[in-house]
Design a protein around this motif. Structure first.
Motif, short mmCIF file in Angstrom:
data_model
loop_
_atom_site.label_atom_id
_atom_site.label_comp_id
_atom_site.label_asym_id
_atom_site.label_seq_id
_atom_site.Cartn_x
_atom_site.Cartn_y
_atom_site.Cartn_z
N ILE A 98 26.14 3.77 -32.48
CA ILE A 98 25.41 3.50 -31.24
C ILE A 98 25.03 2.03 -31.24
CG2 ILE A 98 23.41 4.09 -29.82
CD1 ILE A 98 23.29 6.77 -31.39
N VAL A 99 25.28 1.36 -30.12
CA VAL A 99 24.89 -0.03 -29.94
C VAL A 99 23.85 -0.09 -28.83
CG1 VAL A 99 25.64 -2.37 -29.32
CG2 VAL A 99 27.14 -0.89 -30.69
N LEU A 100 22.68 -0.63 -29.12
CA LEU A 100 21.64 -0.81 -28.11
C LEU A 100 21.58 -2.29 -27.76
CD1 LEU A 100 18.48 1.32 -29.02
CD2 LEU A 100 20.04 1.62 -27.10
N GLN A 101 21.96 -2.63 -26.52
CA GLN A 101 21.80 -3.99 -26.02
C GLN A 101 20.40 -4.09 -25.43
OE1 GLN A 101 24.47 -5.12 -22.83
NE2 GLN A 101 23.11 -6.79 -22.23
N LEU A 102 19.52 -4.81 -26.10
CA LEU A 102 18.12 -4.83 -25.72
C LEU A 102 17.87 -5.81 -24.57
CD1 LEU A 102 16.28 -4.81 -29.17
CD2 LEU A 102 17.20 -2.91 -27.84
N ASP A 103 17.05 -5.38 -23.63
CA ASP A 103 16.53 -6.28 -22.62
C ASP A 103 15.70 -7.35 -23.33
OD1 ASP A 103 15.84 -6.23 -19.41
OD2 ASP A 103 14.19 -7.04 -20.59
N PRO A 104 15.64 -8.59 -22.80
CA PRO A 104 14.84 -9.62 -23.46
C PRO A 104 13.40 -9.21 -23.73
CG PRO A 104 16.18 -10.62 -21.76
CD PRO A 104 16.37 -9.13 -21.64
N ALA A 105 12.85 -8.32 -22.91
CA ALA A 105 11.46 -7.91 -23.07
C ALA A 105 11.27 -6.93 -24.21
CB ALA A 105 10.94 -7.29 -21.77
N LEU A 106 12.33 -6.31 -24.71
CA LEU A 106 12.23 -5.34 -25.80
C LEU A 106 12.47 -6.05 -27.13
CD1 LEU A 106 14.13 -2.24 -24.36
CD2 LEU A 106 11.75 -2.29 -25.11
N GLU A 107 11.45 -6.11 -27.97
CA GLU A 107 11.57 -6.79 -29.25
C GLU A 107 12.12 -5.83 -30.30
OE1 GLU A 107 8.25 -9.47 -30.28
OE2 GLU A 107 7.35 -8.80 -28.40
N PRO A 108 13.09 -6.29 -31.11
CA PRO A 108 13.72 -5.38 -32.07
C PRO A 108 12.77 -4.83 -33.12
CG PRO A 108 14.42 -7.66 -32.44
CD PRO A 108 13.69 -7.63 -31.13
N GLU A 109 11.79 -5.64 -33.55
CA GLU A 109 10.85 -5.13 -34.55
C GLU A 109 10.03 -3.98 -33.99
OE1 GLU A 109 6.90 -6.56 -37.06
OE2 GLU A 109 8.34 -8.07 -36.38
N HIS A 110 9.57 -4.12 -32.75
CA HIS A 110 8.80 -3.04 -32.12
C HIS A 110 9.65 -1.79 -31.96
CE1 HIS A 110 5.76 -1.27 -29.43
NE2 HIS A 110 6.79 -0.83 -28.75
N LEU A 111 10.91 -1.97 -31.58
CA LEU A 111 11.78 -0.81 -31.40
C LEU A 111 12.03 -0.12 -32.74
CD1 LEU A 111 13.57 1.01 -29.74
CD2 LEU A 111 15.38 -0.72 -29.87
N CYS A 112 12.24 -0.88 -33.80
CA CYS A 112 12.45 -0.26 -35.11
C CYS A 112 11.22 0.50 -35.57
CB CYS A 112 12.86 -1.33 -36.13
SG CYS A 112 14.54 -1.94 -35.91
N TRP A 113 10.04 -0.04 -35.27
CA TRP A 113 8.83 0.72 -35.58
C TRP A 113 8.80 2.04 -34.82
CZ3 TRP A 113 5.04 2.37 -32.22
CH2 TRP A 113 3.95 3.02 -32.82
N ALA A 114 9.13 2.00 -33.54
CA ALA A 114 9.11 3.23 -32.73
C ALA A 114 10.13 4.24 -33.24
CB ALA A 114 9.38 2.88 -31.26
N ILE A 115 11.30 3.76 -33.64
CA ILE A 115 12.33 4.66 -34.17
C ILE A 115 11.82 5.38 -35.41
CG2 ILE A 115 14.57 4.68 -35.36
CD1 ILE A 115 15.45 2.45 -33.40
N ALA A 116 11.09 4.68 -36.25
CA ALA A 116 10.63 5.26 -37.51
C ALA A 116 9.36 6.08 -37.38
CB ALA A 116 10.41 4.14 -38.54
N GLU A 117 8.51 5.76 -36.40
CA GLU A 117 7.16 6.32 -36.39
C GLU A 117 6.83 7.25 -35.22
OE1 GLU A 117 5.10 5.99 -38.81
OE2 GLU A 117 6.17 4.47 -39.97
N VAL A 118 7.45 7.08 -34.08
CA VAL A 118 7.04 7.85 -32.90
C VAL A 118 7.70 9.23 -32.92
CG1 VAL A 118 7.08 7.96 -30.38
CG2 VAL A 118 6.66 5.77 -31.53
N LEU A 119 6.88 10.26 -32.87
CA LEU A 119 7.41 11.62 -32.84
C LEU A 119 8.03 11.89 -31.48
CD1 LEU A 119 4.57 13.63 -34.65
CD2 LEU A 119 6.74 12.82 -35.59
N LEU A 120 9.18 12.54 -31.52
CA LEU A 120 9.89 12.84 -30.29
C LEU A 120 9.23 13.98 -29.54
CD1 LEU A 120 13.52 12.60 -31.71
CD2 LEU A 120 12.40 10.95 -30.21
N ASP A 121 9.18 13.86 -28.23
CA ASP A 121 8.68 14.95 -27.39
C ASP A 121 9.72 16.05 -27.32
OD1 ASP A 121 6.40 13.51 -26.95
OD2 ASP A 121 7.04 12.74 -24.99
N ASP A 122 9.29 17.24 -26.83
CA ASP A 122 10.21 18.37 -26.63
C ASP A 122 10.97 18.67 -27.91
OD1 ASP A 122 9.45 18.45 -23.93
OD2 ASP A 122 10.94 16.94 -23.43
N GLU A 123 10.21 18.86 -28.99
CA GLU A 123 10.82 19.11 -30.28
C GLU A 123 11.64 20.40 -30.27
OE1 GLU A 123 10.87 17.40 -32.95
OE2 GLU A 123 9.40 15.83 -32.53
#
Length: 426
Positions: A98-123
Motif C-alpha cells: 500500500i502506498v499512501l500519498q500524503l496531502d501536505p497537511a498530513l504529517e508522516p510522524e502523526h500518521l505513524c502514531w495513529a497507525i500504531a495507537e488509535v483503535l479502529l472503530d467497528d471492531e
C-alpha cells in the motif's frame, strides 16, 4: 487479525506534484501495489476527496470518493477513513503493498502514531485492533524541491499563508512541516536544482546533518525496488521518536561545511526560566532546527522538551527525570535501555540524570551567538547556591502545557515516560 502485515510506504512532501510523481513510481514498481491519496483541501467543509489507484486488466483503475465527515479535522479523517481503509486493503490477498500519498497537511510522524495507537472503530469479533496489526511501515519517502526546500525550512510563513492549512485554526509553520517531513524520512527524493553552487552545498550540508541515515536520490529515474530493499537497519521505518532519544543519531558530520553547523549545548546546572525564555530567540533566526531536553530550575521533577524549525518553536513536557522514579522494578523495566545506559554514564550523586542537552542545526546564525545565548540562562554560582526551594518561587514564563482535545491528537504518553503535550511559540 492478519498474520503477515502488508508493507506500507508513506510518500510525503510540500508540493503535491512531486509527491504524486514519487507515488506513481511506487505504484508501477511491483505487482499488487495500491496507491491511495486523501485530498484535505475541503476539510473545513467536512469533505475529504479520496482517490484509490490499483492495477486492472487494462491498466491502472482509478476510484474517486467524496468522504463526508461530521467534524472537519485531520484526526477524524484518520480515524474514520484512512485507518479503516488500511485494514480493508491489507485484508485483500491481491494487495502486496500500500502506498499512501500524503496531502501536505498530513504529517508522516502523526500518521505513524495513529497507525500504531488509535483503535479502529467497528471492531470485528475479537481483540481491539489498530491499523498496525495489519500494515507495517516499509519506508517513509519525502519528495523535496531542491530550489526551495532550505528557504521553506528556515522561514516564518504559516501553512495558511501558503494556502495549505488543513483547517481555519491550523497555525503550523511551513518550516515545521517540511523539517518534520524530511527528518522522519528514510528516502529523500530531490527534484530540480538549487539556484547556484553555494546553495547546493548548503542544502547538501543541511540534509546530511538533519537526516544522515536517509538515502538521497534524484526524483527522476529512481528505482523504488532496489532502494527500499537496500534500506539498512538504521532506517526509521515509521518508528516514533521520544524526547530521550539520542540527539545525534545516525552519526551526522560534526564539522562546519558551507556555513552549516551542528551546535551542541550541554549544561549540568539548571536553567533560569526567564533567561531561557529570552535566550531561545537565538534559535529562531538563521537556524533550520533545534531539539533537546532542558532542565528548568523551576521544574525539578520533569524535563522540558524543546524543538524548533525555522521561525517557529515548540516546548513541552518530556516526562519525568529518571532520578524522580520510585524504586519500583516494574516501572524501571519500562525505561528504554538506551536511555537508562546514557543516564548511568552521567549520573550525578545529587541531581541524578538532570541535565540540559540541545542540538541546533544552523546555516546563518553564528554558533558562538547560539551557545552564548543559551549559557546566559545557566544559573550563576549565587543562584545555584540558593537551592531548589528558592528556585521554585521564580516566575516561569513557559506556563502550563497545552491540552489538545482532539481524540487522535498526538504521540501517546507511554507510562508517563515519553512526550506528553506541547505548546507553540511562534
Amino acid at each position: 487479525m492478519s498474520q503477515t502485515r502488508t508493507p506500507l510506504v508513506l510518500v510525503t512532501g510540500l508540493q503535491p506534484a512531486l509527491t504524486a510523481r514519487a507515488a506513481q513510481d511506487l505504484l508501477h514498481a511491483a505487482p499488487g501495489t495500491v496507491l491511495v491519496h486523501h485530498d484535505v483541501r475541503e476539510l473545513g467543509q467536512g469533505v475529504v476527496l479520496r482517490t484509490l489507484r490499483e492495477p486492472g486488466p487494462a491498466g491502472v483503475v482509478e476510484h474517486r470518493s467524496a468522504i463526508e465527515l461530521a467534524h472537519g479535522c485531520l484526526s477524524c479523517t484518520l480515524r474514520l477513513d484512512v485507518l479503516p481503509l488500511l485494514r480493508s486493503l491489507a485484508a485483500r490477498p491481491d494487495v502486496t503493498r500500500i502506498v499512501l500519498q500524503l496531502d501536505p497537511a498530513l504529517e508522516p510522524e502523526h500518521l505513524c502514531w495513529a497507525i500504531a495507537e488509535v483503535l479502529l472503530d467497528d471492531e470485528p469479533v475479537g481483540e481491539p485492533e489498530t491499523a498496525a496489526d495489519w500494515v507495517e511501515v516499509e519506508a517513509v519517502v519525502a519528495a523535496l524541491d531542491a530550489a526551495t526546500w532550505l528557504g521553506d525550512a528556515s522561514g516564518e510563513e504559516t501553512m495558511a499563508d501558503r494556502g495549505l492549512a488543513a483547517t481555519a485554526d491550523d497555525e503550523r509553520t511551513v518550516a515545521h512541516v517540511v523539517v518534520g517531513q524530511t527528518a522522519f524520512a528514510d528516502v529523500l527524493l530531490l527534484a530540480g536544482e538549487p539556484d547556484d553552487a553555494w546553495a547546493a552545498a548548503q542544502l547538501d550540508a543541511v540534509l546530511v546533518r538533519l537526516c544522515p541515515s536517509a538515502a538521497r536520490l534524484p526524483l527522476g529515474g529512481w528505482q523504488p525496488g532496489p532502494v527500499l530493499a537496500g534500506l539498512g537497519a538504521e532506517a526509521r521505518r515509521g518508528r516514533l521518536p521520544t524526547p530521550h532519544d539520542p540527539l545525534l543519531a545516525g552519526q551526522p558530520p560534526l564539522d562546519e561545511d558551507a556555513g552549516v553547523s551542528l551546535v551542541r549545548f550541554e549544561a549540568d546546572r539548571p536553567l533560569h526560566p526567564e533567561r531561557l525564555h529570552e535566550a531561545i530567540d537565538a534559535l529562531l533566526d538563521g537556524v533550520v532546527s533545534s531539539r533537546g531536553r532542558l532542565w528548568l530550575a523551576t521544574r525539578q521533577d520533569r524535563a522540558l522538551w524543546l524543538e524548533s524549525a525555522g521561525g517557529g518553536l515548540q516546548v513541552g513536557d518530556a516526562g519525568p527525570w529518571l532520578a524522580t522514579l520510585p524504586d519500583d522494578p516494574e516501572l524501571w523495566a519500562q525505561v528504554d535501555p538506551q536511555r537508562a545506559a546514557a543516564a548511568a554514564l552521567r549520573w550525578d550523586p545529587l541531581h541524578g540524570d538532570r541535565a540540559s542537552q540541545l542540538v541546533v542545526l544552523t546555516h546563518r546564525q553564528a554558533p558562538l551567538a547560539i551557545t552564548a545565548a543559551l549559557f546566559s540562562a545557566v544559573l550563576t554560582d549565587d543562584e545555584y547556591a540558593a537551592g531548589p526551594e528558592v528556585w521554585a518561587t521564580w516566575p516561569d514564563p513557559f506556563g502550563d502545557w497545552h491540552d489538545d482535545p482532539c481524540e487522535a491528537s498526538g504521540p501517546a504518553d507511554d507510562a508517563d515516560l515519553h512526550l506528553t503535550d506541547r505548546e507553540d511559540r511562534a
